[in-house]
Design an enzyme around this catalytic site. Structure first.
Site, PDB file in Angstrom:
ATOM      1  N   TYR A 140      16.432  11.698  57.275  1.00 22.35           N
ATOM      2  CA  TYR A 140      14.652  12.088  57.058  1.00 22.35           C
ATOM      3  C   TYR A 140      15.352  13.351  57.566  1.00 22.35           C
ATOM      4  O   TYR A 140      14.761  13.494  58.918  1.00 22.35           O
ATOM      5  CB  TYR A 140      13.586  11.641  56.493  1.00 22.35           C
ATOM      6  CG  TYR A 140      13.031  13.005  56.650  1.00 22.35           C
ATOM      7  CD1 TYR A 140      12.808  13.699  54.701  1.00 22.35           C
ATOM      8  CD2 TYR A 140      11.856  13.584  57.219  1.00 22.35           C
ATOM      9  CE1 TYR A 140      11.636  14.654  54.792  1.00 22.35           C
ATOM     10  CE2 TYR A 140      10.986  14.599  56.757  1.00 22.35           C
ATOM     11  CZ  TYR A 140      11.130  15.609  55.613  1.00 22.35           C
ATOM     12  OH  TYR A 140      10.084  16.022  54.643  1.00 22.35           O
ATOM     13  N   ASP A 234      19.206  14.618  65.420  1.00 22.03           N
ATOM     14  CA  ASP A 234      17.716  15.593  64.732  1.00 22.03           C
ATOM     15  C   ASP A 234      16.911  14.198  65.473  1.00 22.03           C
ATOM     16  O   ASP A 234      16.807  13.573  64.954  1.00 22.03           O
ATOM     17  CB  ASP A 234      17.920  15.253  62.807  1.00 22.03           C
ATOM     18  CG  ASP A 234      16.404  15.882  63.016  1.00 22.03           C
ATOM     19  OD1 ASP A 234      15.035  15.588  63.368  1.00 22.03           O
ATOM     20  OD2 ASP A 234      16.246  15.435  61.265  1.00 22.03           O
ATOM     21  N   LYS A 262       7.370  17.755  65.977  1.00 15.36           N
ATOM     22  CA  LYS A 262       6.628  17.105  66.465  1.00 15.36           C
ATOM     23  C   LYS A 262       6.040  17.197  67.564  1.00 15.36           C
ATOM     24  O   LYS A 262       5.585  18.413  67.825  1.00 15.36           O
ATOM     25  CB  LYS A 262       7.372  16.000  65.855  1.00 15.36           C
ATOM     26  CG  LYS A 262       7.224  16.152  64.510  1.00 15.36           C
ATOM     27  CD  LYS A 262       7.059  14.865  64.156  1.00 15.36           C
ATOM     28  CE  LYS A 262       7.514  14.804  62.311  1.00 15.36           C
ATOM     29  NZ  LYS A 262       8.829  13.922  61.746  1.00 15.36           N
TER      30      LYS A 262
HETATM   31  C1  LIG Z   1       9.136  14.578  61.029  1.00 17.62           C
HETATM   32  C2  LIG Z   1      10.610  15.188  60.421  1.00 17.62           C
HETATM   33  C3  LIG Z   1      11.453  16.280  60.511  1.00 17.62           C
HETATM   34  C4  LIG Z   1      10.570  17.485  59.598  1.00 17.62           C
HETATM   35  O1  LIG Z   1      10.039  18.417  60.865  1.00 17.62           O
HETATM   36  P1  LIG Z   1       8.735  19.122  60.069  1.00 17.62           P
HETATM   37  O2  LIG Z   1       7.814  19.601  60.766  1.00 17.62           O
HETATM   38  O3  LIG Z   1       7.509  17.842  59.176  1.00 17.62           O
HETATM   39  O4  LIG Z   1       9.121  20.302  58.681  1.00 17.62           O
HETATM   40  C5  LIG Z   1      13.247  16.880  60.568  1.00 17.62           C
HETATM   41  N1  LIG Z   1      13.734  15.730  61.215  1.00 17.62           N
HETATM   42  C6  LIG Z   1      13.061  14.213  61.336  1.00 17.62           C
HETATM   43  C7  LIG Z   1      13.714  13.685  62.508  1.00 17.62           C
HETATM   44  C8  LIG Z   1      11.405  14.462  61.333  1.00 17.62           C
HETATM   45  O5  LIG Z   1      11.202  13.134  61.552  1.00 17.62           O
END
Ligand SMILES: *Cc1c(COP(=O)(O)O)cnc(C)c1O
Length: 408
Positions: A140, A234, A262
């Site tokens: 994701y 990511d 985060k």
């Molecule tokens: C949470 C998350 C996102 C998206 O971040 P948001 O602040 O919710 O837009 C992207 N990549 C990973 C791996 C995530 O866990």
């Protein structure tokens, strides 16, 4: 109870929520409404207390309402909340992040992880002058159009393969390959030379916790280098979660672009991406890749982020990770004693609890039994759970006792 919060929420908010998984669709029943948090606990609007394993989906590392974090937020709020002009706090947070992520020579902050991913992909396309991007099944990367293809938990929860509203023409530029399949990536690179970037969660956290194999990430590093494509890690969830320096430090692999989010906002909205100067200088105002944000580098987020990160070091993680490990070994024993087939997977202070048969049904029951007992798990079998530094043995022992006495 005066007003039913859930009924009211559904009258005024799309689906009653501002992010789909919060609606409890995967576990059934009505979501609880949270009023406050303190340390390892959250409290709902009936003043019921829960040990929190959701922790704002991993964004909270030190515990809720951590004193030094709330102090700097209050302090900054009194001085103004947004200026749309440079502040020294942005430089300070960037400098702090570079201590842990030296590969992020230049950084740009955004207001969410999604936004950082979207910008990083645009940057990769701008730098390489190529359009194709490669992602992996189950990873994701936020709700970016091009990346909402086979994207893990949120969609899995709702039983959707991908989102409506993503143009076919755009989706066609995204290739989805199987995670942890080095050979598959190799084959794809042999036939395709138009790849701008490969984006990957180095430890997947959105399809249950699945660490990448060392040789898989090494192969991606090699393939992207040979083909002049960019490797994008990511680390929105893994950054400052699995250890100081994120997954890239554990695997000893330097991606070209790193994405964070985060934890680095201390619980306030944030995202960031960074790379070597030669890549980042393609961004406006120096370069021709446009990227901007009214609230980017927001003073409250920067202050909260700095308050959290400046207290971290390699040493911080050993006790937290050890506590997580112990807690999960105990939990495994309890599940075994109770004849529950449960696979618990972990990385640092995050984990998933997978019921091996009737996964959704059994998780649903477990979730509600725990919720009634005062333990809040993320409301989906596919989402990762988290511990904070405030989760001490006392709370964790309490949770183990509840798992032992309450689950059936
Ligand atoms: C949470 C998350 C996102 C998206 O971040 P948001 O602040 O919710 O837009 C992207 N990549 C990973 C791996 C995530 O866990």
């Amino acid at each position: 109870m005066a007003l039913n919060s859930w009924v009211e929420a559904q009258r005024h908010l799309a689906g009653g929520v501002n992010s789909p998984v919060r609606a409890f669709k995967a576990v059934g029943g009505e979501p609880v409404f949270i009023q406050s948090g303190k340390g390892p606990y959250i409290f709902d609007n009936q003043n019921r207390r829960y040990v929190d394993f959701c922790l704002s989906w991993g964004a909270i590392l030190l515990g809720h309402a951590y004193p030094s974090v709330t102090r700097v937020i209050a302090h900054q709020a009194k001085k103004g909340t947004s200026f749309g002009a440079p502040t020294e706090a942005e430089t300070a947070l960037a400098r702090e992040i570079k201590k842990a992520f030296p590969g992020m020579e230049k950084i740009r902050f955004t207001s969410s992880g999604t936004e950082a991913v979207m910008s990083a992909v645009r940057l990769a396309r701008g730098v390489t002058k190529r359009d194709r991007i490669v992602k992996f099944e189950g990873c994701y990367h936020g709700h970016v159009d091009s990346l909402l293809v086979k994207a893990g938990s949120g969609l899995a929860t709702l039983g959707l393969a991908e989102s409506a509203g993503v143009p076919e023409e755009l989706a066609r530029l995204t290739t989805v390959l199987p995670y942890n399949d080095a050979r598959g990536a190799q084959k794809f690179f042999q036939k395709n030379k138009d790849i701008a970037c490969v984006i990957v969660e180095p430890i997947a956290a959105n399809m249950g916790v699945v660490p990448a194999k060392q040789e898989f990430l090494e192969e991606l590093r090699k393939l992207t280098k040979i083909n002049d494509s960019l490797l994008v890690f990511d680390e929105v969830i893994t950054g400052y979660r699995v250890g100081y320096g994120g997954a890239q430090h554990l695997y000893k692999i330097d991606p070209d672009i790193t994405i964070l989010g985060k934890i680095i906002g201390g619980g306030l909205p944030v995202g960031a991406f960074g790379a070597k100067a030669g890549i980042m200088d393609h961004l406006a105002p120096l370069g021709n890749v446009y990227q901007a944000g009214t609230l980017s580098g927001n003073p409250l987020s920067m202050a909260a982020g700095l308050a959290v990160l400046s207290g971290l070091s390699k040493k911080f993680y050993a006790p937290l990770n050890a506590r997580t490990k112990n807690f999960l070994s105990e939990a495994r024993l309890i599940f075994k004693k109770k004849n529950k087939k449960v696979a618990i997977r972990e990385a640092g202070s995050m984990f998933t609890t997978f019921f091996e048969d009737k996964r959704t049904e059994n998780f649903r029951r477990f979730f509600h039994q725990m919720l009634s007992a005062g333990v809040y798990f993320p409301p989906s079998a596919f989402e990762a759970s988290f511990l904070s530094a405030a989760h001490t043995e006392r709370e964790l022992d309490g949770v183990l006792k509840k798992i032992f006495t309450k689950i059936s």
